[in-house]
Scaffold this active site. Structure first.
Site, PDB file in Angstrom:
ATOM      1  CB  CYS A  26       5.247  -3.059  -9.112  1.00 34.92           C
ATOM      2  SG  CYS A  26       5.519  -4.835  -8.893  1.00 34.92           S
ATOM      3  CG  ASN A  29       9.565  -8.299 -10.353  1.00 30.23           C
ATOM      4  OD1 ASN A  29      10.459  -9.101 -10.560  1.00 30.23           O
ATOM      5  ND2 ASN A  29       8.844  -7.798 -11.332  1.00 30.23           N
ATOM      6  CB  CYS A  31       0.965  -8.088  -8.225  1.00 34.24           C
ATOM      7  SG  CYS A  31       0.611  -9.102  -6.781  1.00 34.24           S
ATOM      8  NE  ARG A  32       1.483  -2.618  -8.280  1.00 33.60           N
ATOM      9  CZ  ARG A  32       1.823  -1.532  -7.614  1.00 33.60           C
ATOM     10  NH1 ARG A  32       1.218  -0.375  -7.847  1.00 33.60           N
ATOM     11  NH2 ARG A  32       2.792  -1.570  -6.704  1.00 33.60           N
ATOM     12  CB  SER A  33       6.517  -4.869 -12.438  1.00 34.78           C
ATOM     13  OG  SER A  33       7.012  -5.664 -11.398  1.00 34.78           O
ATOM     14  CG  ASP A 138      -0.010  -3.755  -4.757  1.00 32.67           C
ATOM     15  OD1 ASP A 138      -0.360  -4.872  -5.220  1.00 32.67           O
ATOM     16  OD2 ASP A 138       0.969  -3.595  -4.016  1.00 32.67           O
TER      17      ASP A 138
END
Length: 171
Positions: A26, A29, A31-33, A138
């Protein structure tokens, strides 16, 4: 390619037979990934594949290198029974294109940042059985609901990926 829902994209073959390395990417690095990394790694381990499948994550930007994940992402993972404490942000490196069997990005901006789609670089949700090809939004500037929505996407997509990874690395 199989006929299971969400199999809109087949996994590329492993570079090394019986081994597979997946990178989740993401922007920062945090939140999402990392959420996807923790969930996918836990599901890989639960399936008994952790000796053959490695999961890593990174951001396309280096702002947060070395930092833990966002507190809201960590809390969302912890509520779902995952341990978020071992994560530290990393930056995506160009050599990952050669070191990874599959690079999965969270949105089209991340896809452009890593050089675009190839057989080994795809959107994470290309493997989402409910919305193949969608983006993972996001949640950083939103509230808790955004993290909950991301978690739902990550869990179902990871479940499907584990099935495909099991087929890719063999018994």
């Amino acid at each position: 390619m199989t006929d299971r829902p969400g199999d809109t994209e087949a996994l590329p073959p492993p570079r090394t037979p019986g081994r597979y390395r997946v990178a989740l990417v993401c922007l920062g690095n945090i939140c999402r990934s990392p959420m996807a990394h923790v969930v996918l790694a836990d599901q890989v381990a639960a399936a008994g594949l952790d000796d053959r499948v490695e999961v890593v994550s990174a951001g396309t930007a280096g702002w947060h290198v070395g930092e833990p994940m966002d507190e809201r992402a960590a809390a969302t993972l912890a509520r779902a029974g995952h341990d978020p404490t071992r994560h530290r942000a990393r930056q995506f490196e160009p050599d990952w294109h050669q070191d990874c069997d599959l690079v999965l990005v969270m949105d089209r901006s991340n896809l452009a940042d890593v050089g675009g789609e190839t057989p080994r670089v795809r959107l994470f949700r290309a493997f989402d059985p409910e919305n193949p090809g969608g983006e993972v939004p996001d949640p950083y500037y939103g509230g808790e609901q955004g993290f909950t929505e991301v978690m739902s996407m990550v869990e179902r997509t990871s479940t499907h990926l584990v099935r495909l990874l099991s087929d890719a690395v063999g018994p």
